[in-house]
Scaffold this motif. Structure first.
Motif, PDB file in Angstrom:
ATOM      1  N   VAL A  52       0.832  -1.202   0.000  1.00 20.78           N
ATOM      2  CA  VAL A  52       0.000   0.000   0.000  1.00 20.78           C
ATOM      3  C   VAL A  52       0.868   1.254   0.000  1.00 20.78           C
ATOM      4  O   VAL A  52       0.511   2.275  -0.604  1.00 20.78           O
ATOM      5  CB  VAL A  52      -0.955  -0.013   1.208  1.00 20.78           C
ATOM      6  CG1 VAL A  52      -1.785   1.267   1.263  1.00 20.78           C
ATOM      7  CG2 VAL A  52      -1.873  -1.224   1.158  1.00 20.78           C
ATOM      8  N   LEU A  53       2.030   1.192   0.665  1.00 23.30           N
ATOM      9  CA  LEU A  53       2.922   2.350   0.695  1.00 23.30           C
ATOM     10  C   LEU A  53       3.436   2.694  -0.707  1.00 23.30           C
ATOM     11  O   LEU A  53       3.702   3.852  -1.006  1.00 23.30           O
ATOM     12  CB  LEU A  53       4.109   2.078   1.628  1.00 23.30           C
ATOM     13  CG  LEU A  53       3.801   2.011   3.123  1.00 23.30           C
ATOM     14  CD1 LEU A  53       5.077   1.764   3.914  1.00 23.30           C
ATOM     15  CD2 LEU A  53       3.120   3.290   3.602  1.00 23.30           C
ATOM     16  N   PRO A  91       1.087   6.561  -3.247  1.00 32.29           N
ATOM     17  CA  PRO A  91       1.646   7.700  -4.003  1.00 32.29           C
ATOM     18  C   PRO A  91       1.515   7.545  -5.510  1.00 32.29           C
ATOM     19  O   PRO A  91       1.338   8.540  -6.220  1.00 32.29           O
ATOM     20  CB  PRO A  91       3.112   7.734  -3.560  1.00 32.29           C
ATOM     21  CG  PRO A  91       3.398   6.374  -3.024  1.00 32.29           C
ATOM     22  CD  PRO A  91       2.115   5.890  -2.437  1.00 32.29           C
ATOM     23  N   ALA A  92       1.612   6.303  -5.995  1.00 29.17           N
ATOM     24  CA  ALA A  92       1.456   6.091  -7.439  1.00 29.17           C
ATOM     25  C   ALA A  92       0.047   6.457  -7.877  1.00 29.17           C
ATOM     26  O   ALA A  92      -0.148   7.059  -8.944  1.00 29.17           O
ATOM     27  CB  ALA A  92       1.767   4.641  -7.792  1.00 29.17           C
ATOM     28  N   LEU A  93      -0.941   6.104  -7.064  1.00 36.33           N
ATOM     29  CA  LEU A  93      -2.324   6.454  -7.382  1.00 36.33           C
ATOM     30  C   LEU A  93      -2.514   7.964  -7.460  1.00 36.33           C
ATOM     31  O   LEU A  93      -3.225   8.482  -8.326  1.00 36.33           O
ATOM     32  CB  LEU A  93      -3.263   5.865  -6.331  1.00 36.33           C
ATOM     33  CG  LEU A  93      -3.541   4.364  -6.403  1.00 36.33           C
ATOM     34  CD1 LEU A  93      -4.250   3.899  -5.142  1.00 36.33           C
ATOM     35  CD2 LEU A  93      -4.372   4.024  -7.625  1.00 36.33           C
ATOM     36  N   LEU A  94      -1.875   8.682  -6.547  1.00 39.41           N
ATOM     37  CA  LEU A  94      -2.082  10.122  -6.459  1.00 39.41           C
ATOM     38  C   LEU A  94      -1.286  10.898  -7.499  1.00 39.41           C
ATOM     39  O   LEU A  94      -1.692  11.978  -7.928  1.00 39.41           O
ATOM     40  CB  LEU A  94      -1.706  10.607  -5.055  1.00 39.41           C
ATOM     41  CG  LEU A  94      -2.538  10.018  -3.906  1.00 39.41           C
ATOM     42  CD1 LEU A  94      -1.995  10.481  -2.564  1.00 39.41           C
ATOM     43  CD2 LEU A  94      -4.002  10.398  -4.045  1.00 39.41           C
ATOM     44  N   SER A 120       5.526  -3.678  -6.840  1.00 41.55           N
ATOM     45  CA  SER A 120       4.220  -4.169  -7.289  1.00 41.55           C
ATOM     46  C   SER A 120       3.128  -3.172  -6.946  1.00 41.55           C
ATOM     47  O   SER A 120       2.204  -2.947  -7.740  1.00 41.55           O
ATOM     48  CB  SER A 120       3.919  -5.532  -6.652  1.00 41.55           C
ATOM     49  OG  SER A 120       4.836  -6.506  -7.068  1.00 41.55           O
ATOM     50  N   GLY A 121       3.234  -2.564  -5.772  1.00 39.43           N
ATOM     51  CA  GLY A 121       2.259  -1.547  -5.392  1.00 39.43           C
ATOM     52  C   GLY A 121       2.312  -0.333  -6.296  1.00 39.43           C
ATOM     53  O   GLY A 121       1.279   0.209  -6.700  1.00 39.43           O
ATOM     54  N   LEU A 163      -6.623   1.640   1.212  1.00 41.56           N
ATOM     55  CA  LEU A 163      -6.347   1.729   2.646  1.00 41.56           C
ATOM     56  C   LEU A 163      -6.897   0.509   3.370  1.00 41.56           C
ATOM     57  O   LEU A 163      -6.381   0.108   4.415  1.00 41.56           O
ATOM     58  CB  LEU A 163      -6.961   3.006   3.220  1.00 41.56           C
ATOM     59  CG  LEU A 163      -6.262   4.325   2.890  1.00 41.56           C
ATOM     60  CD1 LEU A 163      -7.048   5.484   3.473  1.00 41.56           C
ATOM     61  CD2 LEU A 163      -4.833   4.318   3.428  1.00 41.56           C
ATOM     62  N   GLY A 164      -7.926  -0.089   2.788  1.00 41.14           N
ATOM     63  CA  GLY A 164      -8.507  -1.284   3.392  1.00 41.14           C
ATOM     64  C   GLY A 164      -7.537  -2.443   3.479  1.00 41.14           C
ATOM     65  O   GLY A 164      -7.683  -3.326   4.337  1.00 41.14           O
ATOM     66  N   PHE A 165      -6.516  -2.475   2.589  1.00 37.74           N
ATOM     67  CA  PHE A 165      -5.551  -3.553   2.622  1.00 37.74           C
ATOM     68  C   PHE A 165      -4.659  -3.499   3.862  1.00 37.74           C
ATOM     69  O   PHE A 165      -3.921  -4.456   4.134  1.00 37.74           O
ATOM     70  CB  PHE A 165      -4.691  -3.538   1.359  1.00 37.74           C
ATOM     71  CG  PHE A 165      -5.136  -4.539   0.328  1.00 37.74           C
ATOM     72  CD1 PHE A 165      -4.951  -5.888   0.546  1.00 37.74           C
ATOM     73  CD2 PHE A 165      -5.745  -4.129  -0.846  1.00 37.74           C
ATOM     74  CE1 PHE A 165      -5.375  -6.820  -0.394  1.00 37.74           C
ATOM     75  CE2 PHE A 165      -6.170  -5.050  -1.788  1.00 37.74           C
ATOM     76  CZ  PHE A 165      -5.976  -6.407  -1.562  1.00 37.74           C
TER      77      PHE A 165
END
Length: 435
Positions: A84-85, A89-92, A138-139, A386-388
């Motif tokens: 998730v870390l 940031p990649a999503l944003l 991978s994230g 965030l659920g992960f």
């Protein structure tokens, strides 16, 4: 021009000269050449599918690392957390970068990150640090796929690229690419871990091949977004005005973390709690749980379309309620050490995940302006993922309370979220863009 050329030809019918593509074809095949080509959106579908494969292939392997390599429960769940870390940031950031540089370059970068992630994970036998770094890559890759790839699919699922698509096609195809890739990746990795050779290496090698193949396919996909002359520092593109939309804040943000919280608990954490019941078949159960949840999520795509409504939030509300019910089944399954109830929990949570992914993406595509589509999609997935972190939170809190008590608190929070969604949605319909 001669007189002969100006006279009508009543004895013959002039046909247009055959195209270069048509030369050499028989007259029995009237189909246009285009029908044999892969649709533009399908090329990008394959890229999201391949990256999602790499992101979720690790889930059924958690039990293997805990049992065979004797890693602690906190470290094993930390593998999920560091994912998730990288993803957040990649999503944003990736969506804003794609608004400036285009969807194709960023998607290809996502595929490269996916290959790098699997390559580093294949070095896992050398130490847990390789697993942590590999999961981070991978994230990052999945973050790019979710923010950029799903936006690209949406843009290619409308005119002029796909005139026959309806308004929900983009959301349906984007969520399906994610769930199919995640499910197949988990299935292949889990089966190899249980019965195949070199289970700590082979699943990742297979994924590298899959990602390279789809990189070649997406290379020929048409670009759907140009910068429109955007200049100045790239970080100015990080602003997403539609993020302030009240419906997004008070409906989507409240509900979307439960999309993956239930999944992470049901097929990521539950298998480690049923080791006494599954015995040597633990990896099979972990694989089955993952595939069932994601398979159900993929299979209900037509039903998700009917449940969702732009005049209500019933799709997201149904997701939160189903997640709460699924978590109750998880609690009972742990207490009774019941494999059947554990699989049943994954069925229920799979339904919820399917509804949540489709409705969440549809909400985003309704709220976001054309400029904000990739950015708001990234923010949506950032909150959803965030659920992960739920298994990490549970593992950390077990020193203070039992797993059943902690999960009961999660159920209570889900019920509160369900009520808040029902209270808020009528006041903030998507048609009224309130900021």
């Amino acid at each position: 021009m001669s007189a002969v050329d100006t006279q009508p030809d009543t004895g013959s019918v002039r046909l247009p000269a055959p195209s270069r593509e048509a030369k050499g074809r028989g007259t029995r095949d009237p189909r246009p050449v285009r029908s044999t080509r892969l649709a533009p959106w399908a090329r990008v579908f394959g890229a999201v599918f391949a990256i999602s494969w790499g992101g979720n292939q690790f889930s059924p392997l958690l039990l293997m690392y805990e049992n065979r390599d004797h890693y602690s429960s906190v470290l094993v769940n930390g593998f999920l957390g560091i994912y998730v870390l990288g993803l957040a940031p990649a999503l944003l950031i990736a969506g804003s970068l794609s608004d400036r540089h285009g969807r194709k370059p960023m998607t290809l970068i996502g595929l490269l990150l996916a290959v790098m992630g699997s390559g580093i994970l294949a070095l896992g036998p050398l130490g847990p640090e390789f697993l942590l770094v590999g999961r981070l890559f991978s994230g990052l890759a999945v973050g790019v796929a979710m923010a950029v790839g799903t936006s690209w699919i949406k843009e290619l699922s409308q005119a002029p690229h796909d005139p026959k698509a309806d308004v929900s096609s983009g959301a349906r195809r984007g969520s399906l690419a994610f769930t199919l890739g995640s499910g197949l990746g988990a299935l292949v990795a889990g089966l190899i871990a249980q019965w195949g050779p070199i289970p700590e290496v082979l699943p990742f090698a297979i994924h590298i091949v899959v990602a390279i193949v789809f990189a070649l396919i997406v290379w020929r996909a048409p670009e759907s977004h140009t910068s429109g002359g955007v200049t100045g520092p790239w970080y100015r593109q990080l602003s997403v005005p539609s993020f302030r939309h009240r419906r997004f804040i008070r409906v989507v943000m409240i509900s979307c973390p439960w999309i993956f919280a239930g999944a992470a608990i049901a097929y990521g954490y539950l298998p480690t709690q049923l080791r006494g019941a599954t015995g040597s078949w633990g990896l099979v159960f972990a694989t089955a749980a993952t595939v069932i949840a994601l398979g159900v999520s993929s299979a209900i795509a037509p039903l998700s379309r009917r449940v969702h409504s732009s005049s209500s939030a019933r799709g997201l509300a149904a997701m939160v309620l189903l997640t709460a019910i699924g978590l109750v089944l998880v609690i009972v399954a742990i207490r009774q050490q019941s494999v059947v109830l554990g699989l049943g929990a994954n069925v229920v949570i799979g339904f919820g995940m399917g509804f949540g992914l489709f409705s969440g993406l549809q909400e985003v595509q309704t709220i976001a302006g054309k400029r904000d589509l990739a950015g708001l999609t990234g923010i949506f997935y950032a909150f959803a993922y965030l659920g992960f972190l739920a298994p990490v939170v549970i593992a950390a809190l077990t020193v203070l309370a039992s797993v059943s008590v902690i999960l009961t608190v999660f159920v209570g929070l889900a019920v509160v979220s369900f009520v808040l969604v029902l209270v808020s949605f009528r006041k903030h319909l998507p048609e009224a863009l309130e900021v």
